[in-house]
Scaffold this motif. Sequence first.
Motif, mmCIF file in Angstrom:
data_model
loop_
_atom_site.group_PDB
_atom_site.id
_atom_site.type_symbol
_atom_site.label_atom_id
_atom_site.label_comp_id
_atom_site.label_asym_id
_atom_site.label_seq_id
_atom_site.Cartn_x
_atom_site.Cartn_y
_atom_site.Cartn_z
ATOM 1 N N ALA A 237 0.952 -1.245 -0.077
ATOM 2 C CA ALA A 237 -0.102 0.088 0.058
ATOM 3 C C ALA A 237 0.888 1.059 0.175
ATOM 4 C CB ALA A 237 -0.733 0.061 1.223
ATOM 5 N N ASN A 238 0.610 2.225 -0.612
ATOM 6 C CA ASN A 238 0.994 3.567 -0.682
ATOM 7 C C ASN A 238 0.612 4.437 0.452
ATOM 8 O OD1 ASN A 238 1.761 6.302 -1.152
ATOM 9 N ND2 ASN A 238 2.086 5.700 -3.238
ATOM 10 N N VAL A 239 1.203 4.654 1.530
ATOM 11 C CA VAL A 239 0.961 5.169 2.590
ATOM 12 C C VAL A 239 1.472 6.398 3.132
ATOM 13 C CG1 VAL A 239 -0.285 3.263 3.612
ATOM 14 C CG2 VAL A 239 2.062 3.863 4.533
ATOM 15 N N ALA A 240 0.917 7.519 3.646
ATOM 16 C CA ALA A 240 1.441 8.651 4.216
ATOM 17 C C ALA A 240 1.714 8.656 5.393
ATOM 18 C CB ALA A 240 0.711 9.854 3.917
ATOM 19 N N ARG A 241 2.783 8.742 6.087
ATOM 20 C CA ARG A 241 3.210 8.773 7.630
ATOM 21 C C ARG A 241 3.005 10.018 8.442
ATOM 22 N NH1 ARG A 241 8.193 4.199 7.508
ATOM 23 N NH2 ARG A 241 7.008 2.523 6.684
ATOM 24 N N SER A 242 2.556 11.177 7.766
ATOM 25 C CA SER A 242 2.375 12.181 8.520
ATOM 26 C C SER A 242 1.372 12.932 7.549
ATOM 27 C CB SER A 242 3.629 13.151 8.599
ATOM 28 O OG SER A 242 4.154 13.551 7.417
ATOM 29 N N GLU A 266 -9.573 9.517 1.497
ATOM 30 C CA GLU A 266 -8.135 10.285 1.682
ATOM 31 C C GLU A 266 -7.885 11.450 2.673
ATOM 32 O OE1 GLU A 266 -9.485 12.415 -1.787
ATOM 33 O OE2 GLU A 266 -9.773 10.275 -0.877
ATOM 34 N N VAL A 267 -9.254 12.054 2.850
ATOM 35 C CA VAL A 267 -9.175 13.335 3.532
ATOM 36 C C VAL A 267 -9.766 12.938 5.057
ATOM 37 C CG1 VAL A 267 -10.230 15.533 3.790
ATOM 38 C CG2 VAL A 267 -9.887 14.388 1.775
ATOM 39 N N THR A 268 -8.811 13.241 5.880
ATOM 40 C CA THR A 268 -9.210 13.245 7.354
ATOM 41 C C THR A 268 -10.045 14.255 7.714
ATOM 42 O OG1 THR A 268 -7.251 12.086 7.662
ATOM 43 C CG2 THR A 268 -8.178 13.122 9.637
ATOM 44 N N LEU A 269 -11.239 14.354 8.526
ATOM 45 C CA LEU A 269 -11.879 15.226 9.076
ATOM 46 C C LEU A 269 -11.514 15.057 10.611
ATOM 47 C CD1 LEU A 269 -15.513 14.308 7.273
ATOM 48 C CD2 LEU A 269 -13.710 16.397 6.763
ATOM 49 N N CYS A 270 -10.941 16.157 10.959
ATOM 50 C CA CYS A 270 -10.676 16.374 12.290
ATOM 51 C C CYS A 270 -11.839 16.974 13.174
ATOM 52 C CB CYS A 270 -9.492 17.314 12.669
ATOM 53 S SG CYS A 270 -8.102 17.043 11.665
ATOM 54 N N PRO A 280 2.904 14.311 0.873
ATOM 55 C CA PRO A 280 3.494 13.690 -0.355
ATOM 56 C C PRO A 280 4.894 13.327 0.110
ATOM 57 C CG PRO A 280 2.244 15.811 -1.064
ATOM 58 C CD PRO A 280 2.189 15.659 0.473
ATOM 59 N N ALA A 281 5.564 14.227 0.902
ATOM 60 C CA ALA A 281 6.905 14.104 1.287
ATOM 61 C C ALA A 281 7.096 12.869 2.249
ATOM 62 C CB ALA A 281 7.582 15.053 1.741
ATOM 63 N N SER A 282 5.954 12.424 2.743
ATOM 64 C CA SER A 282 6.120 11.336 3.731
ATOM 65 C C SER A 282 5.594 9.829 3.310
ATOM 66 C CB SER A 282 5.463 11.678 5.301
ATOM 67 O OG SER A 282 4.074 11.586 5.056
ATOM 68 N N ARG A 283 5.532 9.628 1.932
ATOM 69 C CA ARG A 283 4.822 8.551 1.496
ATOM 70 C C ARG A 283 5.946 7.400 1.381
ATOM 71 N NH1 ARG A 283 0.012 7.954 0.391
ATOM 72 N NH2 ARG A 283 -1.417 9.770 0.425
ATOM 73 N N TRP A 284 5.346 6.291 1.769
ATOM 74 C CA TRP A 284 6.124 5.003 1.853
ATOM 75 C C TRP A 284 5.288 3.851 1.084
ATOM 76 C CZ3 TRP A 284 10.798 3.772 4.549
ATOM 77 C CH2 TRP A 284 11.497 4.751 5.137
ATOM 78 N N ALA A 292 7.061 -7.439 6.778
ATOM 79 C CA ALA A 292 7.399 -7.469 5.484
ATOM 80 C C ALA A 292 8.405 -6.473 4.927
ATOM 81 C CB ALA A 292 6.171 -7.582 4.813
ATOM 82 N N GLY A 293 8.504 -5.370 5.785
ATOM 83 C CA GLY A 293 9.215 -4.319 5.386
ATOM 84 C C GLY A 293 8.402 -3.210 4.698
ATOM 85 N N SER A 294 9.079 -2.125 4.388
ATOM 86 C CA SER A 294 8.538 -1.094 3.534
ATOM 87 C C SER A 294 9.670 -0.228 2.877
ATOM 88 C CB SER A 294 8.100 0.093 4.572
ATOM 89 O OG SER A 294 9.112 0.584 5.660
ATOM 90 N N ALA A 295 9.363 0.637 1.869
ATOM 91 C CA ALA A 295 10.244 1.234 1.197
ATOM 92 C C ALA A 295 9.789 2.684 0.955
ATOM 93 C CB ALA A 295 10.565 0.664 -0.162
ATOM 94 N N LYS A 296 10.435 3.722 1.072
ATOM 95 C CA LYS A 296 10.196 4.874 0.777
ATOM 96 C C LYS A 296 9.896 5.249 -0.616
ATOM 97 C CE LYS A 296 10.723 10.018 2.221
ATOM 98 N NZ LYS A 296 11.641 10.766 3.374
ATOM 99 N N CYS A 297 8.750 5.913 -1.055
ATOM 100 C CA CYS A 297 8.559 6.223 -2.623
ATOM 101 C C CYS A 297 9.533 6.558 -3.323
ATOM 102 C CB CYS A 297 7.021 6.833 -2.636
ATOM 103 S SG CYS A 297 5.574 5.880 -1.983
ATOM 104 N N SER A 298 10.142 7.638 -2.580
ATOM 105 C CA SER A 298 11.333 8.343 -3.306
ATOM 106 C C SER A 298 12.417 7.559 -3.636
ATOM 107 C CB SER A 298 11.641 9.770 -2.606
ATOM 108 O OG SER A 298 11.968 9.467 -1.524
ATOM 109 N N SER A 299 12.761 6.350 -2.667
ATOM 110 C CA SER A 299 13.947 5.744 -3.014
ATOM 111 C C SER A 299 14.092 5.262 -4.548
ATOM 112 C CB SER A 299 13.714 4.306 -1.789
ATOM 113 O OG SER A 299 14.839 3.408 -2.436
ATOM 114 N N PRO A 300 15.192 5.105 -4.862
ATOM 115 C CA PRO A 300 15.569 4.491 -6.276
ATOM 116 C C PRO A 300 15.259 2.869 -6.520
ATOM 117 C CG PRO A 300 17.691 4.985 -5.105
ATOM 118 C CD PRO A 300 16.349 5.559 -4.218
ATOM 119 N N THR A 301 15.320 2.332 -5.321
ATOM 120 C CA THR A 301 14.920 0.968 -5.385
ATOM 121 C C THR A 301 13.468 0.306 -5.296
ATOM 122 O OG1 THR A 301 15.424 0.635 -3.086
ATOM 123 C CG2 THR A 301 17.349 0.425 -4.492
#
Length: 331
Positions: A237-242, A266-270, A280-284, A292-301
């Motif tokens: 899954a493509n998730v944002a951590r912040s 995708e929108v959180t109602l507070c 977008p900068a925190s997506r993994w 199973a692990g994770s990978a930052k979306c911006s990682s070259p691998t």
Amino acid sequence: MRHHFGDFLDRDGSYWTIAPNRERFAYCLDDVPEGSFDATIATIGKDDKNWSRVLTFPNLVELTLHEPTSGQLAAIASLPSIRRLRVTHARPQCIDFISSMGALEEVVLEYVSGFNDLSPLRALGSLRALHVENLRRVSDFSGLAGATALKYLAIYGTLDWQQPIDDFEFLRGLPQLEVFALWQIKCRAAYPALLPAVTLSRLKKLRVHRSYLATEEYALLEEALGGVDGANWGPYANVARSQIELPSTDIRAQLSDEVIRAEHPEVTLCYDGRRQIGDPASRWFEFTGRAAGSAKCSSPTAEARCREKSQRYDRMRRQAKVLIARERSGE
């Protein structure tokens, strides 16, 4: 970790009518007189000197026992008309008292840590909804098999303690189950531990985070339960951590809360009216499966890892398809 009084019950549908957790103390006895015909909901606990008055309320249908004494737990067995029961922070050696409460339809057991046998719940022929949370001495859930009216089952651990489950064979004895939720759990059985879920022909909703089970189990569930809400994890899954504030220039900022809930998950109602979206900068990429692990979306691998995980997940689904066919054919 002490109970937070959050309401973890999925109230979609007609499974739950019990009062939300946070409202429990609104139903303390206070000045409610003995024999009151108006008292339909009550909360008692170890500090209530006049708790036995609940035994005289002819129209009582819902009861919460918060930090109850052993005497209070034993006494409620004489209330066969109760339809909704919540027990929180108790250490009974057994829950045999519940087996005589044949009218029970909804049961919540939270932080009830002294017993290890759930089989008294089988005697509740009208039980349709069960939520258990932080049962410290329970790992064998086979006692639930035979609760043939059960439509909703949630088994929860907590943030600081994962609820162990020996195996899932008990699912074979729950033919009416429509909602199955697991949170902060760990499965002790080897793959294919979730094969009994194939028998849940009435299942409508499944709630299991992608990090609790072996990856093979998710592939099996996805193959077996196509069309069930929640049985669609995929290999990652493509998730944002912040989170960040939804910009006022975004069209979603102008939509009603009802539309946001229905069409924009995708929108959180507070609670204070703010709207947030994933940064977008925190997506993994979070890979499906325990550890199973994770990978930052911006990682070259990242792309290569996602491709490898997808190929592996496809192989798991093909393997699961064979097991499911054998299960359904009775081999």
